[in-house]
Design a protein around this motif. Sequence first.
Motif, mmCIF file in Angstrom:
data_model
loop_
_atom_site.group_PDB
_atom_site.id
_atom_site.type_symbol
_atom_site.label_atom_id
_atom_site.label_comp_id
_atom_site.label_asym_id
_atom_site.label_seq_id
_atom_site.Cartn_x
_atom_site.Cartn_y
_atom_site.Cartn_z
ATOM 1 N N VAL A 181 5.526 60.588 52.633
ATOM 2 C CA VAL A 181 4.778 60.763 53.885
ATOM 3 C C VAL A 181 4.191 62.169 53.981
ATOM 4 C CG1 VAL A 181 5.014 60.940 56.394
ATOM 5 C CG2 VAL A 181 6.012 58.999 55.188
ATOM 6 N N VAL A 182 5.010 63.177 53.716
ATOM 7 C CA VAL A 182 4.576 64.569 53.877
ATOM 8 C C VAL A 182 3.534 64.945 52.829
ATOM 9 C CG1 VAL A 182 5.348 66.974 53.821
ATOM 10 C CG2 VAL A 182 6.737 65.247 54.974
ATOM 11 N N MET A 201 5.697 53.311 57.199
ATOM 12 C CA MET A 201 6.627 53.540 56.103
ATOM 13 C C MET A 201 8.069 53.614 56.603
ATOM 14 S SD MET A 201 4.420 56.091 53.604
ATOM 15 C CE MET A 201 5.505 55.975 52.189
ATOM 16 N N LEU A 202 8.271 54.199 57.768
ATOM 17 C CA LEU A 202 9.625 54.222 58.329
ATOM 18 C C LEU A 202 10.081 52.821 58.734
ATOM 19 C CD1 LEU A 202 9.797 57.480 60.484
ATOM 20 C CD2 LEU A 202 11.119 56.915 58.451
ATOM 21 N N HIS A 205 11.072 51.157 55.599
ATOM 22 C CA HIS A 205 12.352 51.734 55.156
ATOM 23 C C HIS A 205 13.515 51.016 55.819
ATOM 24 C CE1 HIS A 205 15.771 54.517 55.744
ATOM 25 N NE2 HIS A 205 15.440 55.051 54.584
ATOM 26 N N ASP A 206 13.422 50.842 57.137
ATOM 27 C CA ASP A 206 14.506 50.189 57.866
ATOM 28 C C ASP A 206 14.589 48.702 57.532
ATOM 29 O OD1 ASP A 206 14.933 52.656 58.986
ATOM 30 O OD2 ASP A 206 13.998 52.181 60.915
ATOM 31 N N ALA A 207 13.421 48.063 57.355
ATOM 32 C CA ALA A 207 13.399 46.639 57.063
ATOM 33 C C ALA A 207 14.033 46.324 55.714
ATOM 34 C CB ALA A 207 11.963 46.119 57.094
ATOM 35 N N GLU A 238 6.594 64.481 62.104
ATOM 36 C CA GLU A 238 5.418 63.619 61.956
ATOM 37 C C GLU A 238 5.577 62.361 62.806
ATOM 38 O OE1 GLU A 238 2.474 63.584 60.018
ATOM 39 O OE2 GLU A 238 2.810 65.725 59.685
ATOM 40 N N PHE A 239 6.773 61.807 62.830
ATOM 41 C CA PHE A 239 7.017 60.587 63.595
ATOM 42 C C PHE A 239 6.854 60.848 65.092
ATOM 43 C CE2 PHE A 239 9.769 57.367 65.590
ATOM 44 C CZ PHE A 239 9.170 56.222 65.079
ATOM 45 N N LEU A 240 7.357 61.979 65.562
ATOM 46 C CA LEU A 240 7.222 62.301 66.986
ATOM 47 C C LEU A 240 5.749 62.516 67.359
ATOM 48 C CD1 LEU A 240 10.248 64.727 67.488
ATOM 49 C CD2 LEU A 240 10.015 62.386 68.313
#
Length: 246
Positions: A181-182, A201-202, A205-207, A238-240
């Motif tokens: 991501v970064v 992408m997150l 990741h969890d899925a 980035e998520f926030l």
Amino acid sequence: MKINLEYWRQAGPTDEGHFETHTLNDVDETASFLEMLDQLNEELFAEGKEPVAFDSDCREGICGMCGLVINGDPHGPQQTTTCQLHMRHFKDGDTITVEPWRSAAFPVLRDLVVDRTAFDRIIQAGGYISVNTGAAPDAHSVPVRKEAADMAFEAAACIGCGACVAACPNGSAMLFTSAKVVHLGLLPQGKPERKSRVQNMLAQHDAEGFGGCTNIGACQDACPKGISIEFISRLNREFLRSGRVK
């Protein structure tokens, strides 16, 4: 060198696995760990036994294919890839235990080979850019701050081997995901998908069943490319900024 091996055997994803043992004599201390496994398979084949399945490709520490838990450590006692680990780091008469990556998201396919396509699906969820760049632009046409360029290069060093997942007590892939991501988010070409990339992408990741990050730091200690958990902090920011809060 004389090496006593305890290696994992598993016929398939749904089969029950077990350890088998074999003693190797005359192991060259200059041989790589994978070359030692080649020697093991030659001896097993000569005895009429099935060779041990393990992943390898470039054997130069850049493809990320090799991945073994050696005496409880991903890639072994040195912070490097399995293919770049050499037998001189062990002692004559040592007993070495070899296992596959242990993660629900990395099911064992056979013996020491695991299915790491979960990483591919995380990349597919957002690890791309939609900018039509056409021909390669001049190097100086799109200014990039040196600090950002250096950090993007550091993140891009991730080879997707999965050692971070194997080392994490939670089975988290946050170091891998954050590096991807970064890396793109720091560069001008990656800006258009910046918000959707981190969200998608997150979510993937969890899925896939990876665990959550609790900042233990075992991932960076195991990473053969020395990627820092600072990237996980950047991922969280980035998520926030993306406007979505879990």
